[in-house]
Scaffold this active site. Structure first.
Site, mmCIF file in Angstrom:
data_model
loop_
_atom_site.group_PDB
_atom_site.id
_atom_site.type_symbol
_atom_site.label_atom_id
_atom_site.label_comp_id
_atom_site.label_asym_id
_atom_site.label_seq_id
_atom_site.Cartn_x
_atom_site.Cartn_y
_atom_site.Cartn_z
ATOM 1 N N TYR A 1 8.264 -15.301 26.822
ATOM 2 C CA TYR A 1 7.687 -14.455 25.774
ATOM 3 C C TYR A 1 8.083 -13.000 25.969
ATOM 4 O O TYR A 1 8.538 -12.326 25.032
ATOM 5 C CB TYR A 1 6.163 -14.572 25.748
ATOM 6 C CG TYR A 1 5.521 -13.469 24.933
ATOM 7 C CD1 TYR A 1 5.555 -13.513 23.542
ATOM 8 C CD2 TYR A 1 4.952 -12.345 25.544
ATOM 9 C CE1 TYR A 1 5.012 -12.477 22.775
ATOM 10 C CE2 TYR A 1 4.408 -11.316 24.802
ATOM 11 C CZ TYR A 1 4.439 -11.382 23.423
ATOM 12 O OH TYR A 1 3.916 -10.351 22.671
ATOM 13 N N LYS B 1 -2.065 -20.675 15.571
ATOM 14 C CA LYS B 1 -1.885 -19.817 16.747
ATOM 15 C C LYS B 1 -1.234 -18.484 16.379
ATOM 16 O O LYS B 1 -1.761 -17.408 16.679
ATOM 17 C CB LYS B 1 -1.050 -20.554 17.795
ATOM 18 C CG LYS B 1 -0.830 -19.761 19.088
ATOM 19 C CD LYS B 1 0.563 -19.205 19.196
ATOM 20 C CE LYS B 1 0.764 -18.515 20.542
ATOM 21 N NZ LYS B 1 2.106 -17.949 20.695
ATOM 22 N N PHE C 1 -5.688 -18.334 20.843
ATOM 23 C CA PHE C 1 -4.372 -18.566 20.246
ATOM 24 C C PHE C 1 -3.735 -19.732 21.000
ATOM 25 O O PHE C 1 -3.036 -19.553 22.004
ATOM 26 C CB PHE C 1 -3.550 -17.285 20.316
ATOM 27 C CG PHE C 1 -4.354 -16.076 19.893
ATOM 28 C CD1 PHE C 1 -4.921 -16.014 18.626
ATOM 29 C CD2 PHE C 1 -4.594 -15.029 20.778
ATOM 30 C CE1 PHE C 1 -5.697 -14.926 18.228
ATOM 31 C CE2 PHE C 1 -5.357 -13.935 20.391
ATOM 32 C CZ PHE C 1 -5.909 -13.884 19.119
ATOM 33 N N ASP D 1 -1.915 -22.333 22.797
ATOM 34 C CA ASP D 1 -0.533 -22.553 23.198
ATOM 35 C C ASP D 1 -0.514 -23.550 24.345
ATOM 36 O O ASP D 1 -1.372 -24.423 24.434
ATOM 37 C CB ASP D 1 0.125 -21.221 23.574
ATOM 38 C CG ASP D 1 -0.611 -20.502 24.725
ATOM 39 O OD1 ASP D 1 -1.578 -21.074 25.293
ATOM 40 O OD2 ASP D 1 -0.225 -19.369 25.055
ATOM 41 N N GLN E 1 -0.194 -15.651 34.440
ATOM 42 C CA GLN E 1 1.047 -15.053 34.961
ATOM 43 C C GLN E 1 1.073 -15.041 36.497
ATOM 44 O O GLN E 1 2.105 -14.737 37.089
ATOM 45 C CB GLN E 1 1.205 -13.609 34.455
ATOM 46 C CG GLN E 1 1.118 -13.458 32.948
ATOM 47 C CD GLN E 1 2.099 -14.320 32.193
ATOM 48 O OE1 GLN E 1 3.289 -14.369 32.499
ATOM 49 N NE2 GLN E 1 1.592 -15.046 31.202
#
Length: 270
Positions: A62, A156, A182, A184, A253
């Protein structure tokens, strides 16, 4: 799949959500920043292909896309709507620093052509103004106007547009806290690692072997369970689900979460 209700309390609050000012284009004129965010969210999908992309150092799939697009806007400004309608895979690949033969580049080009058709003669801020201060109405408009935004049951990317615009200080929406997470493949992965989502053994084994899941029932069930679990967690923490989404996405992350495979599906939904 099941939700472990006893594990809901393991999710802790995080810092206030912000957009990374280096890897997003936020410093330009309001109309250009709005165009950037709408353009970015038009191609904010492809996680099933992300392991095959050339990544910028220290960046996820992303952020690689967001940053490369931001640099394009910094150097050349936004594409005109006419240019969007004519975009091909080669130009998209050049901007995103990818192989023009990569399957995702034509999908991105198609999404951007669709965006150009949707906009017509309008600018991004005009589309926002037409929503009359409603995040839900804006999401509905995007999903109705662009087939690649119409992620039925989840929306999303259609929902993330008003959220990004609000984070950038470009718009205010009276109903923005009505948005769901959202949905994902990262948020459910974080919930799985933290023990909130429990996958069926066969499904868990397939994901751990890094097998691609086809678009459809299984990956939709994963996302739907994540949405429901996050509604419960958000209620416990007293925060809107969209804020919780950012906490979980940022948490994902970390090395603990990157060390385990997440589900991958090659879809234009996320």
């Amino acid at each position: 799949m099941t939700i472990d209700l006893e594990a809901l309390g393991r999710i802790e609050p995080g810092p206030p959500p912000v957009l990374d000012p280096e890897r997003h284009y936020l410093e330009g004129p309001r109309e250009d920043v709005a165009a950037y965010l709408l353009t970015l969210d038009a191609i904010n999908f492809g996680s099933g292909w992300f392991p095959t992309l050339r990544k910028r150092p220290g960046s996820s799939g992303y952020y690689t896309v967001a940053w490369a697009l931001a640099d394009r806007f910094r150097e050349h400004g936004p594409w005109t709507n006419e240019e969007l309608r004519a975009l091909g895979a080669a130009e998209v690949a050049r901007v995103l620093e990818q192989d023009p033969e990569h399957e995702l580049m034509e999908l991105y080009a198609r999404a951007l052509r669709e965006l150009g058709e949707f906009l017509g003669d309008r600018g991004a801020l005009e589309v926002v103004a037409e929503a009359g201060g409603s995040a839900e109405r804006l999401a509905e408009t995007l999903a109705a106007g662009m087939p690649m935004f119409d992620d039925r049951g989840f929306w999303k990317r259609a929902q993330i547009v008003p959220n990004d615009l609000a984070l950038a200080g470009l718009a205010e929406f009276d109903d923005i806290d009505h948005l769901t997470i959202f949905a994902d493949n990262l948020v459910p992965h974080v919930l799985r690692v933290d023990g909130v989502l429990r996958y069926d053994p066969d499904l868990a084994a397939r994901i751990d072997r890094e097998e691609l899941l086809p678009p459809g029932e299984q990956e939709q069930e994963i996302r739907a369970c994540a949405v429901h679990a996050c509604e419960l967690i958000a209620a416990r923490l007293g925060v809107p689900p969209r804020i919780l989404d950012t906490w979980l996405w940022n948490r994902g992350q970390g090395p603990r979460y990157k060390a385990r495979p997440r589900h991958r599906t090659r879809t234009t939904a996320y």
